[in-house]
Design a protein around this motif. Structure first.
Motif, short mmCIF file in Angstrom:
data_model
loop_
_atom_site.label_atom_id
_atom_site.label_comp_id
_atom_site.label_asym_id
_atom_site.label_seq_id
_atom_site.Cartn_x
_atom_site.Cartn_y
_atom_site.Cartn_z
N GLN A 151 -12.47 -8.36 -7.18
CA GLN A 151 -12.98 -9.22 -6.12
C GLN A 151 -12.11 -9.07 -4.88
OE1 GLN A 151 -13.15 -12.64 -9.20
NE2 GLN A 151 -14.39 -13.35 -7.48
N PRO A 152 -12.72 -8.86 -3.71
CA PRO A 152 -11.94 -8.57 -2.49
C PRO A 152 -10.89 -9.62 -2.17
CG PRO A 152 -14.27 -8.14 -2.14
CD PRO A 152 -14.17 -8.81 -3.48
N GLU A 153 -11.20 -10.90 -2.40
CA GLU A 153 -10.25 -11.95 -2.03
C GLU A 153 -9.01 -11.95 -2.91
OE1 GLU A 153 -13.39 -12.33 -2.83
OE2 GLU A 153 -13.73 -13.94 -4.29
N LEU A 154 -9.07 -11.24 -4.06
CA LEU A 154 -7.91 -11.18 -4.94
C LEU A 154 -6.99 -10.01 -4.64
CD1 LEU A 154 -9.51 -12.08 -8.39
CD2 LEU A 154 -8.37 -13.60 -6.76
N LEU A 155 -7.50 -9.01 -3.93
CA LEU A 155 -6.71 -7.81 -3.68
C LEU A 155 -5.49 -8.08 -2.82
CD1 LEU A 155 -9.52 -5.15 -3.15
CD2 LEU A 155 -7.88 -5.25 -5.03
N ASP A 156 -5.63 -9.02 -1.89
CA ASP A 156 -4.51 -9.31 -0.99
C ASP A 156 -3.41 -10.11 -1.67
OD1 ASP A 156 -5.77 -7.99 1.06
OD2 ASP A 156 -6.70 -9.79 1.88
N SER A 157 -3.67 -10.60 -2.88
CA SER A 157 -2.69 -11.46 -3.54
C SER A 157 -1.71 -10.69 -4.41
CB SER A 157 -3.43 -12.50 -4.41
OG SER A 157 -4.05 -11.87 -5.52
N VAL A 158 -1.88 -9.37 -4.52
CA VAL A 158 -1.04 -8.61 -5.43
C VAL A 158 -0.49 -7.36 -4.75
CG1 VAL A 158 -2.94 -7.23 -6.35
CG2 VAL A 158 -0.92 -7.65 -7.78
N ILE A 159 0.69 -6.95 -5.17
CA ILE A 159 1.31 -5.72 -4.66
C ILE A 159 1.44 -4.75 -5.84
CG2 ILE A 159 3.36 -4.70 -3.60
CD1 ILE A 159 3.94 -7.44 -2.37
N ILE A 160 0.98 -3.53 -5.65
CA ILE A 160 1.11 -2.48 -6.66
C ILE A 160 2.33 -1.63 -6.31
CG2 ILE A 160 -0.07 -0.65 -7.92
CD1 ILE A 160 -1.51 -3.34 -8.03
N LYS A 161 3.26 -1.50 -7.27
CA LYS A 161 4.49 -0.74 -7.02
C LYS A 161 4.72 0.30 -8.11
CE LYS A 161 7.20 -4.35 -4.64
NZ LYS A 161 8.49 -5.07 -4.66
N PRO A 162 5.31 1.43 -7.77
CA PRO A 162 5.70 2.40 -8.80
C PRO A 162 6.98 1.94 -9.50
CG PRO A 162 6.34 3.21 -6.65
CD PRO A 162 5.58 1.94 -6.40
N TRP A 163 7.15 2.36 -10.74
CA TRP A 163 8.36 1.99 -11.46
C TRP A 163 9.60 2.59 -10.82
CZ3 TRP A 163 8.96 5.09 -16.68
CH2 TRP A 163 8.66 6.43 -16.47
N GLN A 164 10.73 1.96 -11.05
CA GLN A 164 11.99 2.42 -10.45
C GLN A 164 12.98 2.95 -11.49
OE1 GLN A 164 13.81 -0.56 -8.01
NE2 GLN A 164 12.24 -0.47 -6.42
N LEU A 165 12.90 2.48 -12.71
CA LEU A 165 13.94 2.79 -13.70
C LEU A 165 13.66 4.05 -14.50
CD1 LEU A 165 14.81 -0.80 -14.97
CD2 LEU A 165 15.73 0.47 -13.03
N GLY A 166 12.46 4.62 -14.38
CA GLY A 166 12.16 5.91 -14.98
C GLY A 166 12.32 5.94 -16.48
N ASP A 167 12.81 7.06 -16.99
CA ASP A 167 12.87 7.28 -18.44
C ASP A 167 13.86 6.36 -19.14
OD1 ASP A 167 10.97 9.26 -18.29
OD2 ASP A 167 12.44 10.88 -18.06
N ASP A 168 14.76 5.72 -18.39
CA ASP A 168 15.72 4.77 -18.98
C ASP A 168 15.14 3.37 -19.11
OD1 ASP A 168 17.82 6.63 -19.21
OD2 ASP A 168 18.41 6.31 -17.13
N LEU A 169 13.88 3.19 -18.73
CA LEU A 169 13.34 1.85 -18.57
C LEU A 169 13.42 1.01 -19.84
CD1 LEU A 169 11.91 -0.34 -17.06
CD2 LEU A 169 9.74 0.87 -17.37
#
Length: 693
Positions: free
Chosen positions: A317-335
């Motif tokens: 739903q369009p009104e929900l898209l602005d409420s979330v941030i999509i980020k790539p992982w940072q810790l990699g294979d050690d996660l």
């Protein structure tokens, strides 16, 4: 009280197997944890410090796809190898965190089932490993622990509600709700990969058909590749598939796609599309602030990411898209290694917080049994995310935020000035604090006749009128516009409505300078005139581990003052006079309520500093000093110090700016000899004196 680890280990306190020690029952959280990522073909382990740094690593393939006993032996060997390589003693290890790729019941310490490792069914892995390594052990699903790692040390830092979506050999999510891992009723929450999205779809490793994992995972990509090969498709994957029929690695499919293989590109487009559907499900069901996407498949880049984001937008739903941030992982294979250690530390810290709260309650209960129940300041309740969000939205009116103050509490302070005051002191240095609403002010000496408007701005307000209240409705927009663009702020509004979250955000900019106990001070005005804002700011500050202080005139309902005590480290109480009639004549109110509140605070042993403004013509006399000293010495506590605040005229210009006259204009400031003489009276009465706050 019990111990913080038996519920996670099956080991009794002080047991021969080397379980939890006394230090692991109260305080003294150990500096290291061992994090172990148990995979189907590899075990990765690390000795992790509390800041998330891996001090030592260990990897083995000795257990690859073997029975549980072989895996357990490999885990035991990993722990021993880490301790030997690092030189760290087992007594410095808080616990071992185990991440396992299947359904686990962490509370019971049991691996319930793992579709990729059929031999693992209802294995009490936690207790077995604990008995082997002689350390407390925490067990959880690897994706859950990955979520904890990214939340504590990685891309999810600072968020309170977060999900981690892994796209690897399998797929699934870890869920953080109000800064804690959410496991569900039996510990199996987050199995998004085994949600059926196509009942007639391909078989999944779990035995069902059409699971999400059958499409957006390494297993799903390999399945689609073999299906296309068997259907006779023209693709280079036919020559690159393992001869023994094993899974085709995702990187092989990605390499073919980058070389222009249409079949490989179509497969990854399908996988990315279903990953996007997974994101839309997370957004619409869980509504997190942040979704961190990780796992080996994310290294395919746009081949997977582009169709994923398109599908996410298409199915959300369009009104929900602005409420979330999509980020790539940072810790990699050690996660998972870091995440397993992170959950160890988080669990220990939660237990320690509970221990401290119970200890505080024990002290309070002991005092109550001794007959002093009315003299207990109860500790604040922990601040959950829902309550934090509510507090951040509380609004109020402030008229200044003063940074780098040295006189309003210990250390370096950031002072937040709340509007509203029940007193009308004739000498008040902050007349703009009297009313709780914003007021329009004109500092005519700052005007440069900029000529932005046809009619020039006035050079003075009518005398003795609150011009912002007197303006007619037609004039308010005009003067507001002038105030908004005035280049020298000659005309401006004193006071603005802001949220507690916004204010705390500005205060936190100074946090790096709060060395030696600095922090937030609420002042004004009288902060209790806006009790909801005052409480919100104090609670949010305590949640950020800031020192808190509040300056008060004491003329407030006791219930309001008492409700703020759990969140205050320092109370700066302005005592002006002990004679009720004199107090009423020059401040507009009697002082009975003020003296009563001060007496009650002293009886509670509240963290109290009494401050006496020295005002010539009001209380700057030896007789008043003696009367004040006698009253202060009569308080319970005892209170042995008083701060003297010499009168100044720094606020005089504000009166004219507000269209008011300054009643104390003719009064002289005090000479240094006068200050020393008045301070000497207090010293003779047995009080320590500090001049200047």
């Amino acid at each position: 009280m019990g111990c913080r680890w038996p519920a996670h280990t099956g080991i009794s306190l002080g047991g021969a197997s080397g379980g939890a020690t006394v230090a692991q029952c109260a305080g003294m959280i150990r500096p290291f944890a061992i994090g172990i990522d148990v995979g189907g073909t590899k075990i990765a382990a690390g000795l992790v410090q509390r800041d998330g740094t891996i001090l030592s690593r260990y990897t083995t393939h000795a257990h690859s796809e073997r029975e549980p006993e072989t895996v357990i032996a490999a885990i035991e060997a990993a722990c021993g190898a880490l301790l030997e390589a690092s030189g760290v003693s087992s007594s410095d290890i808080e616990a071992v965190g185990l991440g396992f790729p299947g359904n686990t019941n962490g509370a019971a310490g049991v691996v319930l089932v793992c579709s990729n490792l059929p031999a693992w069914a209802h294995v009490p892995l936690r207790d077995i490993v604990a008995s082997r390594v002689g350390l407390p052990v925490l067990l959880d699903n690897d994706c859950n622990l990955a979520a904890v790692g990214e939340h504590r040390y990685g891309a999810g830092r600072g968020s309170h509600n977060m999900c981690y979506l892994t796209l690897s050999t399998g797929s699934g999510i870890g869920i953080i709700v109000e800064d804690r891992l959410y496991r569900g009723h039996t510990g199996t929450a987050g199995e998004l990969g085994h949600v059926v999205i196509s009942p007639s779809g391909p078989a999944c490793t779990c035995g069902k058909r059409g699971c999400l994992m059958a499409y957006c995972s390494g297993i799903g990509i390999s399945r689609m590749a073999y299906e296309r090969i068997q259907a006779g498709a023209d693709t280079v994957l036919r020559d690159r598939a393992p001869a023994d029929g094993r899974r085709i690695p995702g990187e092989v499919v990605a390499a073919a796609a980058r070389q222009g293989d249409a079949v490989a590109r179509e497969i990854l487009h399908t996988a990315g599309t279903y990953a996007g559907i997974a994101l839309s499900m997370i957004i619409q069901i869980i509504n997190p602030e942040v979704i961190v996407v990780g796992g080996g498949l994310t290294r395919m880049g746009d081949l997977l990411e582009a169709p994923m984001l398109v599908a996410m937008h298409e199915h959300t739903q369009p009104e929900l898209l602005d409420s979330v941030i999509i980020k790539p992982w940072q810790l990699g294979d050690d996660l998972v290694v870091i995440g397993a250690a992170a959950e160890v530390f988080a669990s220990a810290e939660r237990y320690q917080a509970q221990f401290d709260a119970r200890a505080n309650r024990f002290i309070v209960e002991k005092a109550e049994r001794a007959g002093v129940s009315s003299r207990a300041i109860h500790p604040p309740e922990p601040l959950g995310q829902a309550e934090r969000t509510r507090l951040e939205r509380v609004e109020g009116v402030i008229f200044d935020i003063q940074r780098y103050s040295l006189h309003d509490g210990p250390g370096l302070r950031t002072n937040v000035f709340l509007k509203g005051c029940p007193l009308r002191c004739d000498w008040c240095a902050n007349p703009e604090s009297h009313l709780t609403r914003p007021q329009l002010a004109l500092f005519a000496s700052h005007c440069i006749a900029c000529g932005q408007f046809g009619e020039p701005c006035p050079t003075i307000w009518p005398a003795n009128r609150d011009i912002s209240a007197a303006l007619d409705r037609e004039s308010v927009p005009e003067f507001s516009q002038r105030a908004a663009v005035c280049p020298t702020a000659a005309m401006r509004w004193l006071g603005e409505r802001r949220t507690a979250g916004d204010i705390i955000g500005e205060v936190l900019r100074d946090a790096p300078f709060y060395q030696g106990g600095g922090g937030l001070t609420l002042t004004g005005g009288e902060p209790t005139m806006q009790p909801h804002l005052a409480e919100a700011l104090l609670r949010l500050a305590k949640a950020e581990c800031l020192s808190t202080a509040m300056e008060t005139c004491g003329h407030t309902h006791w219930a309001l003052l008492e409700s703020l005590l759990p969140y205050l480290d320092h109370i700066l109480f302005d005592l002006k006079h002990v004679d009720g009639e004199v107090h009423r004549r020059y401040t507009g109110v009697d002082n009975a309520l003020i003296l009563s509140n001060l007496s009650r605070l002293a009886a509670l042993r509240a963290p109290l500093t009494i401050r006496l403004p020295l005002i010539p013509g009001f209380n700057a006399s030896r007789e008043t000093m003696r009367a004040v000293a006698q009253f202060v010495r009569s308080l319970e506590g005892p209170i042995t110090r008083i701060d003297l605040l010499p009168y100044h005229r720094l606020g005089a210009s504000k009166y004219a700016a507000l269209g008011r006259s300054y009643p104390w204009r003719e009064q002289p400031t005090l000479r240094e000899t006068d200050l020393d003489d008045l301070a000497g009276v207090l010293v003779q009465e047995g009080l320590q004196v500090n001049i200047g706050g």
